[in-house]
Scaffold this active site. Structure first.
Site, PDB file in Angstrom:
ATOM      1  N   ASP A 102       0.824  -1.208   0.000  1.00  0.00           N
ATOM      2  CA  ASP A 102       0.000   0.000   0.000  1.00  0.00           C
ATOM      3  C   ASP A 102       0.861   1.263   0.000  1.00  0.00           C
ATOM      4  O   ASP A 102       0.497   2.267  -0.609  1.00  0.00           O
ATOM      5  CB  ASP A 102      -0.925  -0.008   1.221  1.00  0.00           C
ATOM      6  CG  ASP A 102      -1.679   1.302   1.366  1.00  0.00           C
ATOM      7  OD1 ASP A 102      -2.395   1.675   0.418  1.00  0.00           O
ATOM      8  OD2 ASP A 102      -1.541   1.965   2.409  1.00  0.00           O
ATOM      9  N   ASP A 123      -6.862   3.084  -4.769  1.00  0.00           N
ATOM     10  CA  ASP A 123      -6.020   2.780  -3.608  1.00  0.00           C
ATOM     11  C   ASP A 123      -6.825   2.815  -2.313  1.00  0.00           C
ATOM     12  O   ASP A 123      -6.722   1.911  -1.472  1.00  0.00           O
ATOM     13  CB  ASP A 123      -4.870   3.782  -3.544  1.00  0.00           C
ATOM     14  CG  ASP A 123      -3.926   3.496  -2.385  1.00  0.00           C
ATOM     15  OD1 ASP A 123      -3.484   2.345  -2.249  1.00  0.00           O
ATOM     16  OD2 ASP A 123      -3.638   4.435  -1.609  1.00  0.00           O
ATOM     17  N   ASP A 127      -7.643  -0.248   0.228  1.00  0.00           N
ATOM     18  CA  ASP A 127      -7.244  -0.114   1.636  1.00  0.00           C
ATOM     19  C   ASP A 127      -8.367  -0.533   2.566  1.00  0.00           C
ATOM     20  O   ASP A 127      -8.147  -1.182   3.592  1.00  0.00           O
ATOM     21  CB  ASP A 127      -6.833   1.328   1.933  1.00  0.00           C
ATOM     22  CG  ASP A 127      -5.496   1.698   1.323  1.00  0.00           C
ATOM     23  OD1 ASP A 127      -4.797   0.792   0.835  1.00  0.00           O
ATOM     24  OD2 ASP A 127      -5.163   2.899   1.331  1.00  0.00           O
TER      25      ASP A 127
END
Length: 258
Positions: A102, A123, A127
């Site tokens: 990440d 992203d 997450d």
């Protein structure tokens, strides 16, 4: 065997930290760090140093930032399964790799000059999936232990709340990037505590087929507390800003009408 592997991993990490100290020139600018983080600046700088060291490798193999983002899902899922089965040492390593992906995806995107709003949405969505997937592993392992299970549940709820409030604030044009236990801190607390847990079992608790892993419980307590405090602070900040904005608009309308 797991304790031996954990000890080797800790030794390698200490060695990297010593190497980092030898090559350290200066700390990262204050504005580059998260506001209100609990961890000392040197830990943040060490993490950035580790991330930066891997970027040339990713560029060499021509991997894309989105590929790194999507890879974090199976890695974190594997970590969750391993933790659920009680193998915390290996689980901690997998957590570190999954959370590291990440960090690497954003750093690679910036290095390649391809960072975009669309990439941030991808992203952020991934997450949230990995956050929940990881916590499910801890919930399963502590399913018969009330206090650790409640702490894990609180940490999961706090993790979701922190991210949601920031996203909701952003939808109104407000950046609520304040508070403790933002994602990189949560990742570090959980990954390190999980990785070192097997090495501490013999010191902190009697032999058992189902050790409680006190470092992990402590990390979950810290994450739970920090995320909920941060969520409340962010809500207060967003509500105050929106209220002030509305009052300013109302006052302007009154002036115009007058």
């Amino acid at each position: 065997m797991e304790r031996a592997l954990t000890s080797i991993g800790i030794t390698c990490l200490v060695g990297l930290f010593v190497l980092f100290l030898g090559r350290r020139r200066s700390t990262a600018p204050l504005e580059a760090r998260s506001q209100g983080q609990i961890l000392p600046p040197i830990v943040f700088d060490f993490g950035r140093w580790l991330v930066d060291r891997c970027i040339p490798l990713f560029r060499c193999v021509n991997v894309s930032p989105n590929t790194l983002s999507f890879l974090s899902i199976p890695v974190c899922a594997a970590a969750s399964v391993v933790v659920a089965s009680g193998h915390f040492g290996l689980g901690g390593v997998l957590l570190a790799v999954g959370f590291g992906l990440d960090a690497w995806d954003g750093a690679l995107a910036r290095a390649l000059g391809v960072a975009s709003d669309a990439g941030e949405v991808v992203d952020a969505t991934i997450d949230r999936y990995t956050d929940v997937i990881v916590m499910l592993g801890f919930l399963y392992y502590f399913r018969d232990d009330l206090v650790p299970w409640l702490l894990t549940s609180a940490a999961l709820v706090g993790t979701v709340a922190v991210s949601y409030v920031r996203a909701k604030g952003a939808s109104f044009g407000l950046d609520a990037d304040i508070g403790f236990m933002q994602r990189h801190e949560r990742a570090l607390w959980l990954a390190v505590a999980t990785a070192i847990a097997p090495a501490t079992v013999g010191l902190l608790e009697p032999p058992s087929a189902h050790p409680l892993h006190y470092p992990v419980i402590a990390a979950l307590a810290v994450v739970a507390t920090g995320t909920h405090v941060t969520a409340v602070r962010r809500v207060h900040m967003v509500v105050a800003a929106l209220t002030a904005r509305r009052e300013a608009i109302t006052a302007g309308e009154r002036v115009s009408a007058g």
